[in-house]
Enzyme design. Structure first.
Site, short mmCIF file in Angstrom:
data_model
loop_
_atom_site.label_atom_id
_atom_site.label_comp_id
_atom_site.label_asym_id
_atom_site.label_seq_id
_atom_site.Cartn_x
_atom_site.Cartn_y
_atom_site.Cartn_z
N LYS A 277 0.83 -1.21 0.00
CA LYS A 277 0.00 0.00 0.00
C LYS A 277 0.87 1.27 0.00
O LYS A 277 2.07 1.21 0.30
CB LYS A 277 -0.93 -0.04 1.21
CG LYS A 277 -1.95 -1.20 1.18
CD LYS A 277 -2.80 -1.16 2.45
CE LYS A 277 -3.87 -2.22 2.48
NZ LYS A 277 -4.69 -2.14 3.70
N TYR B 152 -12.46 -2.52 -2.30
CA TYR B 152 -12.94 -2.45 -0.91
C TYR B 152 -14.46 -2.41 -0.81
O TYR B 152 -15.00 -1.94 0.17
CB TYR B 152 -12.31 -1.24 -0.20
CG TYR B 152 -10.88 -1.51 0.24
CD1 TYR B 152 -10.58 -2.60 1.05
CD2 TYR B 152 -9.84 -0.66 -0.14
CE1 TYR B 152 -9.27 -2.87 1.45
CE2 TYR B 152 -8.53 -0.92 0.27
CZ TYR B 152 -8.26 -2.03 1.07
OH TYR B 152 -6.97 -2.28 1.48
N ASN C 35 -1.65 0.37 6.99
CA ASN C 35 -1.04 -0.87 7.50
C ASN C 35 -0.23 -1.63 6.45
O ASN C 35 -0.09 -2.84 6.52
CB ASN C 35 -2.11 -1.74 8.17
CG ASN C 35 -3.22 -2.13 7.22
OD1 ASN C 35 -3.16 -1.81 6.03
ND2 ASN C 35 -4.22 -2.82 7.72
N HIS D 201 -1.90 -5.60 1.87
CA HIS D 201 -3.20 -6.26 1.79
C HIS D 201 -2.97 -7.69 1.34
O HIS D 201 -2.12 -7.95 0.49
CB HIS D 201 -4.10 -5.56 0.76
CG HIS D 201 -5.29 -6.39 0.34
ND1 HIS D 201 -6.45 -6.41 1.06
CD2 HIS D 201 -5.46 -7.26 -0.69
CE1 HIS D 201 -7.31 -7.26 0.47
NE2 HIS D 201 -6.73 -7.78 -0.59
N GLU E 61 -10.37 -10.21 -6.66
CA GLU E 61 -9.40 -9.11 -6.57
C GLU E 61 -8.35 -9.19 -7.67
O GLU E 61 -7.92 -8.17 -8.21
CB GLU E 61 -8.73 -9.13 -5.18
CG GLU E 61 -9.72 -8.77 -4.08
CD GLU E 61 -9.19 -9.06 -2.67
OE1 GLU E 61 -8.03 -9.50 -2.53
OE2 GLU E 61 -9.95 -8.86 -1.70
P1 IDP Z 1 -7.51 -6.69 6.35
O1 IDP Z 1 -6.76 -5.77 5.41
O2 IDP Z 1 -6.63 -7.14 7.46
O3 IDP Z 1 -8.21 -7.80 5.64
P2 IDP Z 1 -10.11 -5.41 6.69
O4 IDP Z 1 -10.93 -5.46 7.93
O5 IDP Z 1 -10.58 -6.16 5.50
O6 IDP Z 1 -8.61 -5.78 7.09
O7 IDP Z 1 -10.01 -3.87 6.29
C1 IDP Z 1 -9.49 -3.48 5.05
C2 IDP Z 1 -8.57 -2.29 5.24
O8 IDP Z 1 -9.32 -1.19 5.71
C3 IDP Z 1 -7.49 -2.50 6.30
O9 IDP Z 1 -6.36 -3.20 5.83
C4 IDP Z 1 -7.17 -1.09 6.69
O10 IDP Z 1 -6.31 -0.46 5.74
C5 IDP Z 1 -8.54 -0.43 6.63
N1 IDP Z 1 -9.23 -0.47 7.93
C6 IDP Z 1 -9.78 -1.53 8.56
N2 IDP Z 1 -10.35 -1.19 9.74
C7 IDP Z 1 -10.14 0.13 9.85
C8 IDP Z 1 -10.48 1.11 10.87
O11 IDP Z 1 -11.11 0.79 11.89
N3 IDP Z 1 -10.09 2.39 10.63
C9 IDP Z 1 -9.41 2.78 9.53
N4 IDP Z 1 -9.08 1.92 8.55
C10 IDP Z 1 -9.43 0.61 8.72
MG MG Z 2 -9.86 -7.72 4.25
#
Ligand code: IDP
Ligand code: MG
Length: 268
Positions: free
Chosen positions: A146, A185, A248, A251, A262
Site C-alpha cells: 500500500k 474495498y 497498515n 493487503h 481481486e
Molecule cells: P484486512 O486488510 O486485514 O483484511 P479489513 O478489515 O478487510 O482488514 O479492512 C481493510 C482495510 O481497511 C485494512 O487493511 C485497513 O487499511 C482499513 N481499515 C480496517 N479497519 C479500519 C479502521 O477501523 N479504521 C481505519 N481503517 C481501517
Molecule cells: Mg480484508
C-alpha cells in the site's frame, strides 16, 4: 451415484476396462482389457466427444473425478488442454487404472501435462486423487503493497519476504483510480472509515502482486499480521512496518473467492 463413487467402483472392478459417463449416465462400457478398446471406443464416440485425443481424455478423466472435490477453477488451459476442459463440462471418462498408467508410461514424457506426470508413480486411485488434490491445492492470492509502504521505500524489503516464501507470478505498479479502489474495498462500503480508506489507497502508487503457493491465502495473511499493528505479531510485516490500523502497509486476500475477484480487479 456421484461420479467419484462410480469411478472408484469401476476402477476396483477387474472386469471393466473403460467406462464413459456423460451427463451423469454411463454411455459406454468395455468388458475387454487393454488399451485397444479404449481407442476403439473413442473412435466410435469421437463426434460425441468432440474428436479430441486420448490424452485429453486421460486428463479429462483425472480432472473430472476430482471435479466436485477439489479446487478446480484453476485447472484451466494452463494445466490441461482446451479439449479436456470442454470434456470436463459434461463428460467423465474412467479407465482401468493400471492400463492408464501403462499407457502414460509409454508416452513421450516431455509432452505430458502436469496431471499426467503426477499419475506416473502412484499405486491406486486414492493416491492419484490425493496427489492431484495436493497439486491443485496450490492457491493464488492478491497482495497489495500500500502507499504508506511505497512512500517509505519499503517495497523491496516487503517483496523479498513474499519471494522467499512463495512464487510471485505477476507484479505491477499502479496508481489506483477511485473506481478500482472502490471495487477492491466494496465489502467495506458501509463502514465509517470507507471514504478515508479510499483516499489513502489512491494517494500514491500501489504494488500489486499475484502470489502462488500451497495454502498461500492463509499463510500470506499470517505473514502480513493483524489489521491493527497493535495486535500484529512483532515479526509480521504489519508488526514491523504498519503506521496505524488504516496505513497498515499491505493487503492479502481473505479467501479463494476474494482472491479471484481481486486478481481480476487489479490484473484484468
Ligand atoms: P484486512 O486488510 O486485514 O483484511 P479489513 O478489515 O478487510 O482488514 O479492512 C481493510 C482495510 O481497511 C485494512 O487493511 C485497513 O487499511 C482499513 N481499515 C480496517 N479497519 C479500519 C479502521 O477501523 N479504521 C481505519 N481503517 C481501517
Ligand atoms: Mg480484508
Amino acid at each position: 451415484m456421484k461420479d467419484i463413487e462410480l469411478a472408484k467402483q469401476i476402477l476396483n472392478n477387474d472386469n471393466k476396462t473403460i467406462v464413459i459417463v456423460k451427463d451423469g449416465k454411463v454411455i459406454f462400457t468395455s468388458e475387454n482389457k487393454g488399451i485397444k478398446p479404449v481407442y476403439e471406443a473413442f473412435n466410435e464416440l469421437k463426434d460425441e466427444l468432440k474428436g479430441s485425443s486420448v490424452s485429453d481424455k486421460v486428463v479429462g478423466k483425472a480432472a473430472s473425478m476430482i471435479y466436485k472435490h477439489a479446487y478446480i477453477k484453476e485447472l484451466s488451459t494452463k494445466l490441461i488442454s482446451q479439449n479436456a476442459v470442454d470434456i470436463l463440462k459434461n463428460t467423465s471418462i474412467v479407465f482401468e487404472y493400471q492400463k492408464l498408467v501403462s499407457y502414460i508410461k509409454n508416452r513421450e514424457q516431455s509432452g505430458m501435462c502436469p496431471i499426467e506426470a503426477l499419475s506416473l508413480d502412484v499405486n491406486n486411485i486414492d493416491e492419484l486423487l490425493s496427489k492431484i488434490s495436493d497439486f491443485l491445492g496450490k492457491e493464488r492470492t492478491l497482495v497489495l503493497i500500500k502507499p504508506d509502504a511505497i512512500e517509505r521505500k519499503l517495497m523491496g524489503e516487503i517483496i523479498s519476504v513474499y519471494e522467499k516464501n512463495f512464487n510471485i507470478t505477476d507484479l505491477k505498479m499502479i496508481k489506483p483510480s477511485v473506481e478500482i479502489a472502490e471495487k477492491h474495498y466494496y465489502e467495506h462500503r458501509d463502514k465509517p472509515f470507507f471514504n478515508e480508506l479510499i483516499s489513502y489507497i489512491i494517494r500514491g502508487n500501489v504494488c500489486a502482486l499475484i502470489i502462488e503457493g500451497k495454502n498461500v491465502i492463509e499463510r500470506v495473511r499470517k505473514i502480513n499480521g493483524a489489521t491493527d499493528p497493535k495486535n500484529a505479531e512483532p515479526d509480521s510485516i504489519r508488526g514491523k512496518f504498519a503506521l496505524s490500523k488504516q496505513e497498515n502497509s499491505v493487503h492479502g486476500s481473505d479467501s479463494k473467492e476474494s482472491a479471484e475477484r481481486e486478481i481480476k480487479i487489479w490484473f484484468g
